[in-house]
Design a protein around this motif. Structure first.
Motif, PDB file in Angstrom:
ATOM      1  N   GLY A 222       0.230  10.632  -5.690  1.00  0.00           N
ATOM      2  CA  GLY A 222      -0.692  11.613  -5.124  1.00  0.00           C
ATOM      3  C   GLY A 222      -1.485  11.016  -3.960  1.00  0.00           C
ATOM      4  N   PRO A 223      -2.222  11.877  -3.249  1.00  0.00           N
ATOM      5  CA  PRO A 223      -2.950  11.396  -2.067  1.00  0.00           C
ATOM      6  C   PRO A 223      -4.126  10.480  -2.383  1.00  0.00           C
ATOM      7  CG  PRO A 223      -3.349  13.753  -2.441  1.00  0.00           C
ATOM      8  CD  PRO A 223      -2.309  13.335  -3.417  1.00  0.00           C
TER       9      PRO A 223
ATOM     10  N   ILE B 212     -26.385   0.020   1.032  1.00  0.00           N
ATOM     11  CA  ILE B 212     -25.557   1.148   1.492  1.00  0.00           C
ATOM     12  C   ILE B 212     -24.405   1.323   0.502  1.00  0.00           C
ATOM     13  CG2 ILE B 212     -24.218   2.114   3.401  1.00  0.00           C
ATOM     14  CD1 ILE B 212     -26.965   1.408   4.398  1.00  0.00           C
ATOM     15  N   PRO B 213     -24.309   2.474  -0.144  1.00  0.00           N
ATOM     16  CA  PRO B 213     -23.214   2.667  -1.103  1.00  0.00           C
ATOM     17  C   PRO B 213     -21.914   3.033  -0.389  1.00  0.00           C
ATOM     18  CG  PRO B 213     -24.557   4.633  -0.996  1.00  0.00           C
ATOM     19  CD  PRO B 213     -25.153   3.659  -0.011  1.00  0.00           C
ATOM     20  N   MET B 214     -21.312   2.056   0.249  1.00  0.00           N
ATOM     21  CA  MET B 214     -20.037   2.353   0.914  1.00  0.00           C
ATOM     22  C   MET B 214     -18.922   1.554   0.255  1.00  0.00           C
ATOM     23  SD  MET B 214     -20.422   0.356   4.515  1.00  0.00           S
ATOM     24  CE  MET B 214     -18.695   0.594   4.905  1.00  0.00           C
ATOM     25  N   ASP B 215     -17.697   1.969   0.472  1.00  0.00           N
ATOM     26  CA  ASP B 215     -16.580   1.228  -0.098  1.00  0.00           C
ATOM     27  C   ASP B 215     -15.363   1.365   0.798  1.00  0.00           C
ATOM     28  OD1 ASP B 215     -14.958  -0.121  -2.228  1.00  0.00           O
ATOM     29  OD2 ASP B 215     -16.825   0.261  -3.311  1.00  0.00           O
ATOM     30  N   SER B 216     -14.392   0.530   0.503  1.00  0.00           N
ATOM     31  CA  SER B 216     -13.143   0.631   1.244  1.00  0.00           C
ATOM     32  C   SER B 216     -12.307   1.760   0.662  1.00  0.00           C
ATOM     33  CB  SER B 216     -12.354  -0.677   1.124  1.00  0.00           C
ATOM     34  OG  SER B 216     -10.990  -0.441   1.423  1.00  0.00           O
ATOM     35  N   GLU B 217     -11.868   2.657   1.527  1.00  0.00           N
ATOM     36  CA  GLU B 217     -10.930   3.704   1.101  1.00  0.00           C
ATOM     37  C   GLU B 217      -9.623   3.345   1.806  1.00  0.00           C
ATOM     38  OE1 GLU B 217     -12.439   7.641   2.007  1.00  0.00           O
ATOM     39  OE2 GLU B 217     -10.440   8.470   1.682  1.00  0.00           O
ATOM     40  N   ARG B 218      -8.786   2.623   1.067  1.00  0.00           N
ATOM     41  CA  ARG B 218      -7.616   2.040   1.714  1.00  0.00           C
ATOM     42  C   ARG B 218      -6.606   3.106   2.079  1.00  0.00           C
ATOM     43  NH1 ARG B 218      -7.010  -3.368  -1.410  1.00  0.00           N
ATOM     44  NH2 ARG B 218      -4.901  -2.727  -1.736  1.00  0.00           N
ATOM     45  N   GLY B 219      -6.054   2.982   3.270  1.00  0.00           N
ATOM     46  CA  GLY B 219      -5.027   3.915   3.727  1.00  0.00           C
ATOM     47  C   GLY B 219      -3.811   3.136   4.186  1.00  0.00           C
ATOM     48  N   TYR B 220      -2.700   3.822   4.295  1.00  0.00           N
ATOM     49  CA  TYR B 220      -1.437   3.166   4.647  1.00  0.00           C
ATOM     50  C   TYR B 220      -0.756   3.903   5.788  1.00  0.00           C
ATOM     51  CZ  TYR B 220      -1.842   0.526   0.300  1.00  0.00           C
ATOM     52  OH  TYR B 220      -2.273  -0.323  -0.692  1.00  0.00           O
ATOM     53  N   HIS B 221       0.086   3.172   6.503  1.00  0.00           N
ATOM     54  CA  HIS B 221       0.982   3.870   7.430  1.00  0.00           C
ATOM     55  C   HIS B 221       2.380   3.269   7.381  1.00  0.00           C
ATOM     56  CE1 HIS B 221       0.266   1.314  11.373  1.00  0.00           C
ATOM     57  NE2 HIS B 221       1.452   1.056  10.922  1.00  0.00           N
TER      58      HIS B 221
ATOM     59  N   GLY C 182      -1.699   7.967   6.080  1.00  0.00           N
ATOM     60  CA  GLY C 182      -2.584   8.710   5.195  1.00  0.00           C
ATOM     61  C   GLY C 182      -2.784   8.001   3.879  1.00  0.00           C
ATOM     62  N   THR C 183      -3.059   8.758   2.869  1.00  0.00           N
ATOM     63  CA  THR C 183      -3.327   8.358   1.484  1.00  0.00           C
ATOM     64  C   THR C 183      -4.674   7.616   1.349  1.00  0.00           C
ATOM     65  OG1 THR C 183      -2.533   6.127   0.935  1.00  0.00           O
ATOM     66  CG2 THR C 183      -0.852   7.806   1.294  1.00  0.00           C
ATOM     67  N   ALA C 184      -5.252   7.721   0.170  1.00  0.00           N
ATOM     68  CA  ALA C 184      -6.519   7.040  -0.109  1.00  0.00           C
ATOM     69  C   ALA C 184      -6.362   6.289  -1.417  1.00  0.00           C
ATOM     70  CB  ALA C 184      -7.646   8.059  -0.212  1.00  0.00           C
TER      71      ALA C 184
ATOM     72  N   PRO D 248      -4.435  -7.115  -3.177  1.00  0.00           N
ATOM     73  CA  PRO D 248      -3.336  -7.079  -2.200  1.00  0.00           C
ATOM     74  C   PRO D 248      -2.855  -5.646  -1.970  1.00  0.00           C
ATOM     75  CG  PRO D 248      -2.596  -7.987  -4.307  1.00  0.00           C
ATOM     76  CD  PRO D 248      -4.073  -7.805  -4.414  1.00  0.00           C
ATOM     77  N   PRO D 249      -2.267  -5.380  -0.788  1.00  0.00           N
ATOM     78  CA  PRO D 249      -1.770  -4.028  -0.523  1.00  0.00           C
ATOM     79  C   PRO D 249      -0.668  -3.640  -1.507  1.00  0.00           C
ATOM     80  CG  PRO D 249      -1.692  -5.394   1.473  1.00  0.00           C
ATOM     81  CD  PRO D 249      -2.039  -6.302   0.340  1.00  0.00           C
ATOM     82  N   ASN D 250      -0.597  -2.375  -1.819  1.00  0.00           N
ATOM     83  CA  ASN D 250       0.494  -1.843  -2.638  1.00  0.00           C
ATOM     84  C   ASN D 250       1.359  -0.986  -1.718  1.00  0.00           C
ATOM     85  OD1 ASN D 250       2.187  -0.499  -4.318  1.00  0.00           O
ATOM     86  ND2 ASN D 250       0.596   0.631  -5.427  1.00  0.00           N
ATOM     87  N   TYR D 251       2.380  -1.602  -1.121  1.00  0.00           N
ATOM     88  CA  TYR D 251       3.123  -0.903  -0.085  1.00  0.00           C
ATOM     89  C   TYR D 251       3.980   0.255  -0.601  1.00  0.00           C
ATOM     90  CZ  TYR D 251       1.388  -4.132   3.385  1.00  0.00           C
ATOM     91  OH  TYR D 251       0.556  -4.843   4.229  1.00  0.00           O
ATOM     92  N   ARG D 252       4.028   0.398  -1.943  1.00  0.00           N
ATOM     93  CA  ARG D 252       4.670   1.628  -2.456  1.00  0.00           C
ATOM     94  C   ARG D 252       3.917   2.858  -1.956  1.00  0.00           C
ATOM     95  NH1 ARG D 252       4.955  -0.809  -7.664  1.00  0.00           N
ATOM     96  NH2 ARG D 252       3.239   0.543  -8.255  1.00  0.00           N
ATOM     97  N   ARG D 253       2.578   2.681  -1.725  1.00  0.00           N
ATOM     98  CA  ARG D 253       1.767   3.793  -1.196  1.00  0.00           C
ATOM     99  C   ARG D 253       2.235   4.181   0.208  1.00  0.00           C
ATOM    100  NH1 ARG D 253      -0.829   6.943  -4.105  1.00  0.00           N
ATOM    101  NH2 ARG D 253      -2.490   7.319  -2.620  1.00  0.00           N
TER     102      ARG D 253
END
Ligand SMILES: Cc1cc2nc3c(=O)[nH]c(=O)nc-3n(C[C@H](O)[C@H](O)[C@H](O)COP(=O)(O)OP(=O)(O)OC[C@H]3O[C@@H](n4cnc5c(N)ncnc54)[C@H](O)[C@@H]3O)c2cc1C
Length: 424
Positions: free
Chosen positions: A80-81, A272-281, A315-317, A325-330
């Motif tokens: 899912g996204p 500041i309540p911020m976080d990483s919203e990881r995206g892929y291309h 896209g994707t979050a 580490p990145p999950n390149y399946r995303r």
């Protein structure tokens, strides 16, 4: 100096993503001395791999009642996204609670107005900045096209498009035939489209940043490749940066370290309540089709953008923090979805990439003075819109530094909103 008689200062901008570079260039053009620091080559952070769309119609925050309703289903679908790496949940809980609070209908409307105030000025700011950098050819007006394969997805998006209309965004509803006239490569399964003709595309987001850096250097700016390891604030509230190359006493500071900003903002006294919203291309260098307009899937929430060196599917979050580490399946999961939208698409060879969106729970960036430190400014937290809002952010920071009124009410973007609880 472009206006007024403000004093020439020495600004140190930490972070050379598109946001920091735009701040640095705007301050330099305003007559200040400017040093830009990054641990990496400028433009290699999140700004490297984004979808390349100047999304001036994006006046809808991420958190809305409709999205909250969809979240449980999204989280159960590993393709899912949106996914959360569950071990991160305890750390993410305060962020998620604020995200839920930001989805209240009255809040959503106010946030949308505040995003639109920036988006309305985004393209003029782009033109002005790229004009000064002699890089106007880096962007083109292409529009952007949302496509819907299911009636359910189209109906679910209706309230977002209505919100855009309320903000004055020019929107055209298209039938399946009209979609195919605009983008002949699109699949027969696409039933509807929504076209935003005023959006623009960046031919290569990395080159956009590097061209701005070249102009910054040409006009006398200094770029240092150093890693900030700590920030010290003395009892007189003077700031010193401790980098791997030594200590830098700072006259004026702009913190523009994207998704890595929370820790440094805390050093400067702001939580500041911020976080990483990881995206892929996935970058397709030999896509085999002619695509002129970015196409966004309304069903699966990703975008396909034509770029100078191929087609990018982005896209994707993924909420998984800065270290995992990145999950390149995303990234790979985007390929069959893109093929289903554009059947002739050639998806090999391709390259995968992951980046950290600097996201706040209320979808608004943090732009303004650091509350506790005179002479320090914040420019981070641009989430899904950092490319779009880079130049206007630079302009607003230069306005604040020059004590000029900026025509934009800066209150919604202030770091203090999280302490005041305005974001709840
Ligand atoms: C898949 C994806 C698609 C996207 N699509 C779009 C789009 O189409 N349109 C749009 O407007 N936005 C889009 N975005 C969002 C956009 O890319 C980001 O909002 C933007 O790049 C953030 O820019 P930044 O300068 O704040 O951060 P970054 O580009 O991440 O820059 C931060 C910099 O800080 C540096 N830094 C961090 N810590 C230190 C340290 N300790 N010392 C020195 N330097 C440090 C890093 O090296 C980095 O260069 C997308 C994002 C993703 C992930």
């Amino acid at each position: 100096m472009s206006e007024g008689t403000h004093r020439r200062r020495h600004f140190t901008v930490v972070g050379a993503g598109v946001v920091g570079v735009c701040c640095a260039f705007a301050l330099l053009r305003d007559g200040h001395r400017v040093t830009l620091i990054d641990r990496d080559e400028p433009g290699r952070g999140c700004s490297y791999g984004n979808g390349g769309i100047i999304q001036i119609g994006a006046s809808v925050p991420v958190a809305t009642p409709g999205v909250l309703r969809q979240v449980p289903r999204m989280l159960l679908d590993p393709n899912g996204p949106l996914v959360i790496r569950w071990p991160c949940l305890p750390r993410l809980t305060p962020y998620l609670l604020r995200f839920i609070a930001a989805a209240r209908p009255d809040r959503v409307e106010r946030i949308s107005v505040a995003i639109a105030a920036l988006l309305d000025r985004a393209i003029d700011a782009f033109r002005e900045m790229l004009g000064a950098a002699e890089a106007l050819d880096a962007i083109a007006r292409t529009g952007e096209l949302y496509v819907y394969q299911s009636e359910t997805a189209y109906r679910a998006a209706r309230s977002a498009h209505d919100m855009r209309r309320r903000r004055g965004v020019h929107i055209e509803e298209l039938s399946a035939d009209e979609v195919r006239q605009l983008v002949p490569a699109v699949a027969l399964s696409v039933r509807r489209g929504v076209f935003l003709p005023d959006c623009m595309t960046v031919a290569n987001p990395f080159h956009l940043t590097t061209r701005l850096v070249e102009a910054f250097r040409r006009d006398g700016g200094t770029v240092l490749r150093e890693t900030v390891r700590d920030i010290e604030v003395d009892s007189d509230r003077h700031v010193t940066l401790l980098t791997d190359a030594g200590r830098h006493g700072v006259d004026r500071l702009v913190l523009a370290t994207g998704a890595w900003s929370r820790r440094w903002a805390a050093k400067l006294g702001a939580r500041i309540p911020m976080d990483s919203e990881r995206g892929y291309h996935v970058m397709l260098s030999d896509p085999g089709i002619d695509l002129r307009i970015p196409v966004l899937s309304g069903d699966h929430r990703f975008g396909i953008t034509p770029m100078a060196d191929g087609i990018r599917v982005a896209g994707t979050a993924e909420l998984a923090g800065l270290e995992a580490p990145p999950n390149y399946r995303r990234a790979e999961m985007l390929i069959p979805m893109a093929e289903a939208l554009l059947p002739g698409l050639r998806t090999n060879p391709h390259e995968n990439w992951m980046g950290h969106r600097p996201s706040t729970p209320d979808s608004l960036p943090v732009i303004g003075r650091a509350p506790r430190i005179p002479g320090a400014y914040f420019a981070f937290g641009h989430g899904h819109l950092g490319l779009t809002l880079g130049p206007i952010t630079g302009k607003l920071i230069a306005d604040l530094a020059g004590e000029r009124s900026s025509q934009v009410d800066m209150t919604p973007y202030a770091a203090e909103r999280f302490q005041r609880g305005d974001d709840r």
